[in-house]
Design an enzyme around this catalytic site. Structure first.
Site, PDB file in Angstrom:
ATOM      1  N   GLY A  84       0.814  -1.216   0.000  1.00 11.53           N
ATOM      2  CA  GLY A  84       0.000   0.000   0.000  1.00 11.53           C
ATOM      3  C   GLY A  84       0.844   1.262   0.000  1.00 11.53           C
TER       4      GLY A  84
ATOM      5  NE  ARG B 147      -1.107  -5.214  -0.641  1.00  9.80           N
ATOM      6  CZ  ARG B 147      -1.713  -4.033  -0.619  1.00  9.80           C
ATOM      7  NH1 ARG B 147      -2.267  -3.563  -1.726  1.00  9.80           N
ATOM      8  NH2 ARG B 147      -1.763  -3.313   0.484  1.00  9.80           N
TER       9      ARG B 147
ATOM     10  CG  ASP C 109       5.009  -7.834   8.148  1.00  5.66           C
ATOM     11  OD1 ASP C 109       4.296  -7.641   7.146  1.00  5.66           O
ATOM     12  OD2 ASP C 109       4.551  -8.180   9.248  1.00  5.66           O
TER      13      ASP C 109
ATOM     14  CB  THR D 162       2.154  -0.007   6.638  1.00  4.95           C
ATOM     15  OG1 THR D 162       0.777  -0.288   6.889  1.00  4.95           O
ATOM     16  CG2 THR D 162       2.956  -0.402   7.869  1.00  4.95           C
TER      17      THR D 162
ATOM     18  CG  ASP E 219      -2.607  -0.939   8.277  1.00  2.00           C
ATOM     19  OD1 ASP E 219      -3.520  -0.100   8.178  1.00  2.00           O
ATOM     20  OD2 ASP E 219      -2.449  -1.873   7.469  1.00  2.00           O
TER      21      ASP E 219
ATOM     22  CG  ASP F 153       0.384  -3.638  10.600  1.00  2.00           C
ATOM     23  OD1 ASP F 153       1.278  -3.086   9.916  1.00  2.00           O
ATOM     24  OD2 ASP F 153      -0.499  -4.349  10.103  1.00  2.00           O
TER      25      ASP F 153
ATOM     26  NE  ARG G 280      -2.426  -5.044   7.473  1.00  2.00           N
ATOM     27  CZ  ARG G 280      -1.267  -5.564   7.118  1.00  2.00           C
ATOM     28  NH1 ARG G 280      -1.203  -6.435   6.120  1.00  2.00           N
ATOM     29  NH2 ARG G 280      -0.160  -5.229   7.743  1.00  2.00           N
TER      30      ARG G 280
END
Length: 319
Positions: A11, A72, A103, A126, A128, A130, A172
């Site tokens: 992303g 991706r 990751d 990212t 997120d 995360d 997510r």
């Protein structure tokens, strides 16, 4: 002169373009020839690799997304296509690569390095936030500011019409965006995947608040919770007695003018990444921790689930 390349994977985030600009400038300052890889790992396979100049980096620092594209790549998971990517890099004498991504992208590069010796440094990117091992990922601050602006705007309507608004953030299975946004926007309810919740526990308090004069509620929820945002809105109407609306912020959170903080972090991430490669760190991810910037191995990053900071989770007691 040594050659070095950069690509974006997964992303997009606001902060990638400032990173690309600094990559060009810092590479040239260090006597390196910089290359852009267009469209992520797909671009490595399809040989979309071009020399980057000051002209390519001019005027992009204020733009969201990434001018070199991202993707991706399922093909990169296959050995035969990684061999094609290696040949393309060899043809340009490129043996160092910066990867802006998550990751999964770093795991792919780990395999690529072990197979073909292409040195790399990963930059966590990212919204997120995360990725294990780093306190901060590129793009997060811009995303938080987009969410903050949206909540502030929605609050005006919520107050005007005496409604409850359920605002869904991305993330997510990580509730970082929702939690920080809720805290910094004065929300009355925050629901995230990391913490079990029972809406019944809020009913008495919310009804008492209405009796005391409260006319609206702002609920910030992460996309990864057990219920749909529409179900939370139904609960407000059926149990709390307030007309409700749902706003799903979606991909608005990934775009926008990069904040000062993300521009600065892009600058620092890139400098540390290039310094690490030139200093003999052939396979690492540059992370930002309470101690500052640290180089970490793929095993540290990719083989353990990210956990929200315990201090942040403690603030959930507010809700």
């Amino acid at each position: 002169m040594k050659n070095i390349a950069i690509l974006c994977s997964g992303g997009d985030v606001s902060g990638m373009n400032p990173a690309l600009k600094q990559f060009v400038e810092y590479s040239l300052q260090n006597g390196l020839t910089p290359y852009f890889v267009y469209d992520g790992f797909e671009g490595l396979i399809d040989n979309k690799i071009e020399i980057a100049t000051h002209k390519d980096a001019a005027g992009i620092i204020n733009r969201g997304g990434t001018i070199i594209g991202s993707a991706r790549s399922k093909r990169f998971m296959q050995k035969e296509f990684r061999e094609v990517a290696k040949k393309n890099l060899d043809a340009l004498s490129i043996d160092m690569l910066l990867v802006l991504g998550g990751d999964g992208s770093f795991r792919g590069m780990d395999i690529f390095y072990k197979e073909h010796g292409i040195k790399f440094c990963g930059i966590p990117s990212t919204i997120d936030n995360d990725i294990n091992g780093t306190e901060y990922c590129l793009g997060v601050d811009t995303a938080l500011n987009v969410i903050k602006d949206s909540i502030d705007n929605i609050r005006d309507t919520a107050a005007s019409f005496s409604r409850a608004f359920v605002i869904e953030t991305m993330g997510r299975n990580c509730g970082y965006l929702a939690l920080v946004s809720a805290l910094c926007s004065g929300a009355e309810l925050c629901l995230i995947p990391e913490i079990e919740y029972d809406l019944k526990e809020y009913e008495k308090s919310f009804k008492e608040q209405i009796k005391s004069g409260r006319k609206y509620f702002i609920a910030v929820v992460s996309e990864g919770i057990k219920e749909e945002s529409s179900e939370i809105a139904e609960w407000f109407e059926e149990k709390i007695g307030l007309e409700s609306r749902v706003t799903i912020l979606g991909h608005t959170q990934r775009g926008g003018n990069p904040t000062i903080y993300d521009r600065l972090m892009a600058y620092k991430f890139v400098n540390h990444a290039i310094d690490g490669l030139l200093g003999g760190r052939d396979e690492s991810v540059i992370c930002y921790t309470k101690k500052g910037f640290e180089y970490k191995s793929i095993d540290e990053i990719a083989n353990k689930k990210y956990e929200l900071d315990s201090e942040l989770l403690g603030y959930l007691k507010k809700f």
